[in-house]
Scaffold this active site. Sequence first.
Site, PDB file in Angstrom:
ATOM      1  N   ASP A  47      -8.004  -5.216   0.027  1.00 57.79           N
ATOM      2  CA  ASP A  47      -8.544  -5.982  -1.092  1.00 57.79           C
ATOM      3  C   ASP A  47      -8.138  -7.445  -1.079  1.00 57.79           C
ATOM      4  O   ASP A  47      -8.631  -8.236  -1.870  1.00 57.79           O
ATOM      5  CB  ASP A  47      -8.134  -5.342  -2.422  1.00 57.79           C
ATOM      6  CG  ASP A  47      -8.912  -4.073  -2.651  1.00 57.79           C
ATOM      7  OD1 ASP A  47     -10.063  -4.028  -2.209  1.00 57.79           O
ATOM      8  OD2 ASP A  47      -8.365  -3.143  -3.248  1.00 57.79           O
ATOM      9  N   HIS A  62       0.846  -1.188   0.000  1.00 52.82           N
ATOM     10  CA  HIS A  62       0.000   0.000   0.000  1.00 52.82           C
ATOM     11  C   HIS A  62       0.876   1.229   0.000  1.00 52.82           C
ATOM     12  O   HIS A  62       1.941   1.223   0.610  1.00 52.82           O
ATOM     13  CB  HIS A  62      -0.928   0.010   1.222  1.00 52.82           C
ATOM     14  CG  HIS A  62      -2.101   0.896   1.036  1.00 52.82           C
ATOM     15  ND1 HIS A  62      -2.040   2.244   1.255  1.00 52.82           N
ATOM     16  CD2 HIS A  62      -3.358   0.638   0.592  1.00 52.82           C
ATOM     17  CE1 HIS A  62      -3.210   2.776   0.969  1.00 52.82           C
ATOM     18  NE2 HIS A  62      -4.032   1.822   0.560  1.00 52.82           N
TER      19      HIS A  62
HETATM   20  N1  CMC Z   1       4.242  -7.469  -5.131  1.00 51.25           N
HETATM   21  C1  CMC Z   1       5.574  -7.450  -5.283  1.00 51.25           C
HETATM   22  N2  CMC Z   1       6.352  -6.373  -5.083  1.00 51.25           N
HETATM   23  C2  CMC Z   1       5.738  -5.252  -4.702  1.00 51.25           C
HETATM   24  C3  CMC Z   1       4.337  -5.172  -4.515  1.00 51.25           C
HETATM   25  C4  CMC Z   1       3.585  -6.338  -4.739  1.00 51.25           C
HETATM   26  N3  CMC Z   1       2.260  -6.315  -4.577  1.00 51.25           N
HETATM   27  N4  CMC Z   1       4.002  -3.912  -4.143  1.00 51.25           N
HETATM   28  C5  CMC Z   1       5.135  -3.211  -4.101  1.00 51.25           C
HETATM   29  N5  CMC Z   1       6.193  -4.018  -4.429  1.00 51.25           N
HETATM   30  C6  CMC Z   1       7.611  -3.629  -4.416  1.00 51.25           C
HETATM   31  C7  CMC Z   1       7.963  -2.778  -5.615  1.00 51.25           C
HETATM   32  O1  CMC Z   1       8.414  -3.559  -6.696  1.00 51.25           O
HETATM   33  C8  CMC Z   1       9.045  -1.913  -5.034  1.00 51.25           C
HETATM   34  O2  CMC Z   1      10.231  -2.679  -4.959  1.00 51.25           O
HETATM   35  P1  CMC Z   1      11.697  -1.967  -5.117  1.00 51.25           P
HETATM   36  O3  CMC Z   1      11.822  -1.039  -3.957  1.00 51.25           O
HETATM   37  O4  CMC Z   1      12.667  -3.101  -5.097  1.00 51.25           O
HETATM   38  O5  CMC Z   1      11.645  -1.259  -6.451  1.00 51.25           O
HETATM   39  C9  CMC Z   1       8.599  -1.650  -3.601  1.00 51.25           C
HETATM   40  O6  CMC Z   1       7.819  -2.799  -3.267  1.00 51.25           O
HETATM   41  C10 CMC Z   1       7.787  -0.391  -3.413  1.00 51.25           C
HETATM   42  O7  CMC Z   1       6.697  -0.447  -4.346  1.00 51.25           O
HETATM   43  P2  CMC Z   1       6.075   0.810  -5.109  1.00 51.25           P
HETATM   44  O8  CMC Z   1       5.394   0.314  -6.329  1.00 51.25           O
HETATM   45  O9  CMC Z   1       7.146   1.845  -5.262  1.00 51.25           O
HETATM   46  O10 CMC Z   1       5.055   1.321  -4.022  1.00 51.25           O
HETATM   47  P3  CMC Z   1       3.839   2.258  -4.300  1.00 51.25           P
HETATM   48  O11 CMC Z   1       3.541   2.918  -3.021  1.00 51.25           O
HETATM   49  O12 CMC Z   1       4.104   3.118  -5.488  1.00 51.25           O
HETATM   50  O13 CMC Z   1       2.673   1.234  -4.739  1.00 51.25           O
HETATM   51  C11 CMC Z   1       0.828  -0.227  -4.655  1.00 51.25           C
HETATM   52  C12 CMC Z   1       1.662   0.827  -3.899  1.00 51.25           C
HETATM   53  C13 CMC Z   1      -0.446  -0.527  -3.854  1.00 51.25           C
HETATM   54  C14 CMC Z   1       0.424   0.322  -6.024  1.00 51.25           C
HETATM   55  C15 CMC Z   1       1.682  -1.518  -4.832  1.00 51.25           C
HETATM   56  O14 CMC Z   1       2.050  -2.019  -3.554  1.00 51.25           O
HETATM   57  C16 CMC Z   1       0.966  -2.586  -5.635  1.00 51.25           C
HETATM   58  O15 CMC Z   1       1.053  -2.580  -6.866  1.00 51.25           O
HETATM   59  N6  CMC Z   1       0.240  -3.541  -4.965  1.00 51.25           N
HETATM   60  C17 CMC Z   1      -0.548  -4.535  -5.664  1.00 51.25           C
HETATM   61  C18 CMC Z   1      -1.871  -3.913  -6.111  1.00 51.25           C
HETATM   62  C19 CMC Z   1      -2.837  -3.727  -4.966  1.00 51.25           C
HETATM   63  O16 CMC Z   1      -3.053  -4.599  -4.146  1.00 51.25           O
HETATM   64  N7  CMC Z   1      -3.457  -2.545  -4.953  1.00 51.25           N
HETATM   65  C20 CMC Z   1      -4.529  -2.225  -3.983  1.00 51.25           C
HETATM   66  C21 CMC Z   1      -4.148  -1.157  -3.031  1.00 51.25           C
HETATM   67  S1  CMC Z   1      -5.298  -1.089  -1.655  1.00 51.25           S
HETATM   68  C22 CMC Z   1      -6.755  -0.521  -2.338  1.00 51.25           C
HETATM   69  C23 CMC Z   1      -6.720   0.923  -2.536  1.00 51.25           C
HETATM   70  O17 CMC Z   1      -6.751   1.662  -1.528  1.00 51.25           O
HETATM   71  O18 CMC Z   1      -6.685   1.360  -3.700  1.00 51.25           O
END
Ligand code: CMC
Length: 428
Positions: free
Chosen positions: A364, A307
Site C-alpha cells: 500500500d 506487515h
Molecule cells: N510504524 C511504526 N512502528 C510500527 C509500524 C509502523 N507502521 N508497524 C509496526 N510497528 C512496530 C510496533 O509498534 C511494534 O513495536 P514494538 O515491538 O516495540 O512493540 C512492532 O513494530 C511490531 O508491530 P505489531 O503491531 O506487533 O505487528 P503486527 O504484525 O501486529 O502489525 C501491521 C502489522 C501491518 C498492522 C503494522 O505493521 C501496521 O500498523 N502498519 C501500518 C499500517 C499498514 O500499512 N497496513 C497495511 C498492511 S499491508 C495491506 C494488507 O495486506 O492489509
Amino acid sequence: MSETAKIEIDGKSYEFPVITGSENEKAIDIKTLRATSGCITIDPGFKNTGSTTSAITFLDGEKGILRYRGYPIEQLAEKASFLEVAYLLIYGELPNKSELDSFQESITKHTLVHEDMKQFFEAYPAKAHPMGVLASMICSLSTFYPESQDPNRPKAAIDLTMHRLIAKLPTLAAMSYKNAMRHPFVYPKNDLGYCENFLNMMFAMPTEDYTPDPVVSEALNTLLILHADHEQNCSASTVRIVGSSQANLYASISAGVSALWGPLHGGANQAVIEMLDKIQNDGGDLDKWIAKAKDKDDPFRLMGFGHRVYKNFDPRAKIIKKACDDVLNKLGVNDPTLDIAKKLEKVALEDEYFVKRGLYPNVDFYSGIIYRALNIPTEMFTVMFALGRLPGWIAQWKEMVENKEPIGRPRQIYTGANERDYVSIDKR
Ligand code: CMC
C-alpha cells in the site's frame, strides 16, 4: 512414521499429530487438546494459529515469496489478465482459451445492477465513504437474488452468484463514485475489457466515452492482480468465518469489505496518501515524523510500513514500485508526494528501529500514488483494493464450503468477575 508433538501439562504428557503442508510448513494439530487435557490455546490476533489448511495462496514472509495456486506473483503480474487470475484463484487452474472465453462472457453478461439500486445510492449523503456504500450495496444484492440464501444450491447456481459478484462490483464501485460527485451514472459497456469498462464507468459522462491510455488500464490490471489474494488475512478470515455460518456469499463478501476498510488493513492505501500529504504540508521534515512513528506514546504509525507476515520485503511492493515509476513517467505526472515517499522510504530503511523490527514498505505504500496518477480519488483507494481482492475472497469462501469446515467459533479464557448475587438498585 508420521511426526508428533508432545505437550506436558501438570506432569501429564499429551501427544498430537504434526501436519505438514506442500511447502513443508508444519503445524501441531491440537483439535483434541481440550477434550483430553481440559486446556485451550490462546493466541490474540491469531499470530501463530492456522485456522485452516488451504490450497489457494502460498506465502513465505521471510523469503518474500507469494504464489497463487503455485504461480509466482511476479509472473502473473507481468503476463496474466485479472480475469485469468480470478479464474485461477477460484477454480484452481489457469483457464484454457475456451474456459476463459466462457468465464469472460458470463462476467460480461451480468455487469448491470437492478435499476432499483439507483434509489439506494441517491439516499446516501454526498460525503458517504464509498467503502460504507460498497459494503451495504453488496449485502443488498442478496435481496435481489434471494435464492442465494440457500446453502444447498447446485454448483451452477453458486457459480452464477460468484460471476454476478465479479461482474457487478466494478459497476457498484463506479456508481458510488459518480453518486458522491453527483454526476449521472454511466452504464457498463460490454464490449470493453474488465479494467477498461470500470474506468469508463468512473470517468465517462453520458455524453462522452472515456478511452483510457493503455498504460492506465495495464497498471490497473497489475494492481488488481497484486491484490487478488493474500491467504488468511483479516478480511479473508472474516469472509470464511461469516460464510461458515452458511450466511450467503453476498453477506460474507460484504463483511470482508468492512474488514478491509480499516487503516491497518486495506484502508492503509488511503492512509498512506493522507500521511504523505500531511508530511508535505507540514514542511516535509521527515526526521520529525520518523521520531513520531517511533514514539510509543504517540499513536502515529508510518502507514504503508510493516506487515504481519512479511518481515524482509513485500514482493508486491517491489512490483508496484516499478509500476508506479512506469505510470508516472509515461503519463508525465510529476507528483511531489512521490519524492516524499521515496525519501521517507530511504530514511526508514536506514533507521535501526525499522530495521530491527523488520518494517519495510508494503503493497500500500506505492499503490495510492499510482491510483492518484490514474485520477482515482483518495477515498476510492480501498474500494480499488476490494475490487482486486474479490476473487480471493470468493476462492476462500468456496474452499471453506468445499472443505465442509465447521462454523467458526473460537474459545476464550474468562477473566471477569466470579459468580455474585444481583443487588437491587437502591442498594448499589
Ligand atoms: N510504524 C511504526 N512502528 C510500527 C509500524 C509502523 N507502521 N508497524 C509496526 N510497528 C512496530 C510496533 O509498534 C511494534 O513495536 P514494538 O515491538 O516495540 O512493540 C512492532 O513494530 C511490531 O508491530 P505489531 O503491531 O506487533 O505487528 P503486527 O504484525 O501486529 O502489525 C501491521 C502489522 C501491518 C498492522 C503494522 O505493521 C501496521 O500498523 N502498519 C501500518 C499500517 C499498514 O500499512 N497496513 C497495511 C498492511 S499491508 C495491506 C494488507 O495486506 O492489509
